[in-house]
Enzyme design. Structure first.
Site, PDB file in Angstrom:
ATOM      1  CB  VAL A 112      -0.909   0.064   1.229  1.00  0.00           C
ATOM      2  CG1 VAL A 112      -0.140  -0.075   2.471  1.00  0.00           C
ATOM      3  CG2 VAL A 112      -2.169   1.139   1.135  1.00  0.00           C
ATOM      4  CB  CYS A 113       1.058   4.236   0.815  1.00  0.00           C
ATOM      5  SG  CYS A 113       1.110   5.938   0.924  1.00  0.00           S
ATOM      6  CG  HIS A 114       5.420   6.301  -0.178  1.00  0.00           C
ATOM      7  ND1 HIS A 114       4.420   6.958   0.282  1.00  0.00           N
ATOM      8  CD2 HIS A 114       6.217   7.224  -0.758  1.00  0.00           C
ATOM      9  CE1 HIS A 114       4.329   8.132  -0.008  1.00  0.00           C
ATOM     10  NE2 HIS A 114       5.393   8.154  -0.852  1.00  0.00           N
ATOM     11  N   GLY A 115       4.677   1.386  -0.254  1.00  0.00           N
ATOM     12  CA  GLY A 115       5.158   0.137  -0.198  1.00  0.00           C
ATOM     13  C   GLY A 115       5.863  -0.505  -1.462  1.00  0.00           C
ATOM     14  CD1 TRP A 117       9.765   3.699  -4.901  1.00  0.00           C
ATOM     15  CD2 TRP A 117       9.775   4.835  -2.583  1.00  0.00           C
ATOM     16  NE1 TRP A 117      10.003   5.156  -5.136  1.00  0.00           N
ATOM     17  CE2 TRP A 117      10.009   5.765  -3.685  1.00  0.00           C
ATOM     18  CE3 TRP A 117       9.921   4.924  -1.251  1.00  0.00           C
ATOM     19  CZ2 TRP A 117      10.244   7.185  -3.311  1.00  0.00           C
ATOM     20  CZ3 TRP A 117      10.083   6.192  -1.203  1.00  0.00           C
ATOM     21  CH2 TRP A 117      10.172   7.397  -2.011  1.00  0.00           C
TER      22      TRP A 117
END
Length: 188
Positions: A112-115, A117
């Site tokens: 989720v979100c910046h995960g 990366w």
């Protein structure tokens, strides 16, 4: 989904200092309530620092160091966001290998979100449809993913969402994928 749909399943949460707290706690509680054994895995021993956006939140005790963890011992993986957390994880070879191994073993992964990366560093998004926090769009496209702006995207066991507001849909889909298990078309 029955309240015990994940009974007998073991789900890893990979995080380090700087994770967005609600992106760990909401999926953690939902997956645990569905009957799974949840394990906090980190490259750091002791406690890791959660964040509420840019403010320090609670600390959480690490259950297992990533260097001694094996994807073989888990049925799925959750990657919470926050900016500092995945940025640190993607520079840790043990963390990147741990993530990549879930794909090699065709096991479901939820980020989720910046995960995502960390997924880019593990080179597992090429040819996959994903979403994320908007600032990762170019990174994900450059890594070969098809980025879309949707609440929750699932591509052969890879579940992704954009932000904390998407967590209800993210948790529901992650539980469904973890209950289903292996995904033959999922490759590293």
């Amino acid at each position: 989904m029955s309240s015990q749909s994940l009974k007998g399943k073991r789900i890893a949460f990979l995080a380090t200092d700087g994770f967005e707290q609600v992106e760990l706690t909401m999926p953690w509680n939902a997956i645990k309530d569905a009957g799974a054994d949840v394990v906090l895995v980190s490259p750091k021993e002791g406690d890791i620092q959660g964040m509420n956006h840019d403010e320090k939140a609670d600390t959480f005790n690490v259950d297992q160091l990533v260097g001694s963890a094996s994807a073989e011992n888990f049925d799925g993986l959750v990657l919470p966001g926050g900016v500092a957390n995945p940025d640190a994880l993607r520079t840790c070879e043990d963390s990147v290998t741990f993530v990549r191994d879930f794909f090699k073993q065709h096991k479901p992964v939820a980020a989720v979100c910046h995960g995502p990366w960390t997924l880019i560093e593990a080179d597992v998004v090429r040819g996959r449809k994903v979403t994320s926090w908007p600032s990762l769009k170019t990174d994900l496209r450059n890594a070969g993913a098809e980025w879309v702006d949707e609440e929750c995207v699932c591509d052969e066991g890879l579940v992704t969402s954009r932000n904390p507001g998407d967590l209800p849909a993210f948790c529901k889909k992650a539980i469904e994928e973890f209950a289903e298990g292996k995904h033959a078309a999922q490759t590293a």
